[in-house]
Design a protein around this motif. Structure first.
Motif, PDB file in Angstrom:
ATOM      1  N   ALA A  75       0.846  -1.195   0.000  1.00  0.00           N
ATOM      2  CA  ALA A  75       0.000   0.000   0.000  1.00  0.00           C
ATOM      3  C   ALA A  75       0.882   1.247   0.000  1.00  0.00           C
ATOM      4  O   ALA A  75       1.990   1.235   0.532  1.00  0.00           O
ATOM      5  N   ARG A  77       2.266   4.289   1.449  1.00  0.00           N
ATOM      6  CA  ARG A  77       2.365   4.704   2.850  1.00  0.00           C
ATOM      7  C   ARG A  77       2.704   6.186   2.997  1.00  0.00           C
ATOM      8  O   ARG A  77       3.187   6.617   4.038  1.00  0.00           O
ATOM      9  N   HIS A  83      -0.437  11.789   0.683  1.00  0.00           N
ATOM     10  CA  HIS A  83      -1.136  10.600   0.182  1.00  0.00           C
ATOM     11  C   HIS A  83      -2.102  10.946  -0.954  1.00  0.00           C
ATOM     12  O   HIS A  83      -2.460  10.099  -1.753  1.00  0.00           O
ATOM     13  N   ALA A  91      -8.894   5.803   1.178  1.00  0.00           N
ATOM     14  CA  ALA A  91      -9.123   5.244   2.508  1.00  0.00           C
ATOM     15  C   ALA A  91     -10.529   4.675   2.596  1.00  0.00           C
ATOM     16  O   ALA A  91     -11.422   5.095   1.869  1.00  0.00           O
ATOM     17  N   GLU A 112      -1.665   1.170  14.326  1.00  0.00           N
ATOM     18  CA  GLU A 112      -0.829   2.273  13.856  1.00  0.00           C
ATOM     19  C   GLU A 112      -1.711   3.508  13.641  1.00  0.00           C
ATOM     20  O   GLU A 112      -2.590   3.512  12.782  1.00  0.00           O
ATOM     21  N   VAL A 114      -2.214   7.302  12.465  1.00  0.00           N
ATOM     22  CA  VAL A 114      -1.678   8.360  11.609  1.00  0.00           C
ATOM     23  C   VAL A 114      -1.925   9.698  12.288  1.00  0.00           C
ATOM     24  O   VAL A 114      -1.041  10.534  12.372  1.00  0.00           O
ATOM     25  N   ARG A 130      -3.863   2.891  10.147  1.00  0.00           N
ATOM     26  CA  ARG A 130      -3.520   1.950   9.085  1.00  0.00           C
ATOM     27  C   ARG A 130      -3.801   0.533   9.570  1.00  0.00           C
ATOM     28  O   ARG A 130      -3.557   0.215  10.733  1.00  0.00           O
ATOM     29  N   ASP A 131      -4.312  -0.309   8.663  1.00  0.00           N
ATOM     30  CA  ASP A 131      -4.470  -1.718   9.001  1.00  0.00           C
ATOM     31  C   ASP A 131      -3.091  -2.377   8.924  1.00  0.00           C
ATOM     32  O   ASP A 131      -2.100  -1.713   8.567  1.00  0.00           O
ATOM     33  N   GLY A 134      -1.062  -1.676   5.848  1.00  0.00           N
ATOM     34  CA  GLY A 134      -0.786  -0.289   5.508  1.00  0.00           C
ATOM     35  C   GLY A 134      -1.924   0.490   4.892  1.00  0.00           C
ATOM     36  O   GLY A 134      -1.761   1.662   4.548  1.00  0.00           O
ATOM     37  N   ASN A 135      -3.100  -0.100   4.741  1.00  0.00           N
ATOM     38  CA  ASN A 135      -4.246   0.593   4.138  1.00  0.00           C
ATOM     39  C   ASN A 135      -4.833   1.582   5.130  1.00  0.00           C
ATOM     40  O   ASN A 135      -4.983   1.281   6.310  1.00  0.00           O
ATOM     41  N   LEU A 136      -5.187   2.778   4.619  1.00  0.00           N
ATOM     42  CA  LEU A 136      -5.727   3.829   5.481  1.00  0.00           C
ATOM     43  C   LEU A 136      -7.199   3.592   5.810  1.00  0.00           C
ATOM     44  O   LEU A 136      -7.996   3.205   4.947  1.00  0.00           O
ATOM     45  N   ASN A 138     -10.046   5.959   7.859  1.00  0.00           N
ATOM     46  CA  ASN A 138     -10.316   7.253   8.469  1.00  0.00           C
ATOM     47  C   ASN A 138     -11.662   7.185   9.155  1.00  0.00           C
ATOM     48  O   ASN A 138     -12.664   6.824   8.523  1.00  0.00           O
TER      49      ASN A 138
END
Length: 144
Positions: A75, A77, A83, A91, A112, A114, A130-131, A134-136, A138
């Motif tokens: 993903a 990052r 981004h 996201a 994690e 952000v 982030r999962d 690494g996916n956002l 929100n």
């Protein structure tokens, strides 16, 4: 933009959002344990030789799909706001009725972060995480 001689597609509604993942079982567990989603269905898509899991939340469905043996690209990052320079979906955006409690739960799970409870407008804040891949994600909430 000029009008086309063809009519628009018939009325559509969102079925789900699909997310390609490297480790399907691990990601199912994370979305269940951290975000409280439920597995609605698991299976295999023969045309693309991929395993999938359909997860449900409150008013939405998330499809996790994984294809073994392929090259997995990580993903993007990039930190916000950079981004937004990479084109494409950004996201999964969710809403919480209690953003402070949701944020505390995410912290307790070691997710994690952000940013936490970032004020976006005079009435809206968000916690962005982030999962494990690494996916956002929100999560919006109203300011008290």
């Amino acid at each position: 933009m000029s009008a086309t001689p063809f009519p628009a597609a018939p009325v559509l509604q969102l079925n789900n959002v699909a997310l390609a993942v490297a480790d399907l079982d691990h990601m199912i567990g994370w979305y269940q344990n951290v975000l409280g989603l439920r597995v609605e269905e698991r299976g295999h898509f023969d045309p693309v030789d991929a395993d999938f899991a359909m997860l449900t939340g409150e008013g939405f469905r998330l499809e996790l799909v994984s294809r073994k043996g392929g090259e997995h690209r990580p993903a993007d990052r990039s930190a916000p706001p950079q981004h937004l320079h990479a084109l494409g979906w950004k996201a999964i955006v969710l809403e919480s009725s209690d953003l402070a409690s949701t944020t505390a739960t995410l912290v307790a799970h070691g997710v994690e972060i952000v940013w936490a409870e970032q004020r976006l407008t005079p009435t809206l804040a968000s916690t962005m995480v982030r999962d494990p891949e690494g996916n956002l994600i929100n999560i919006f909430g109203k300011l008290a």
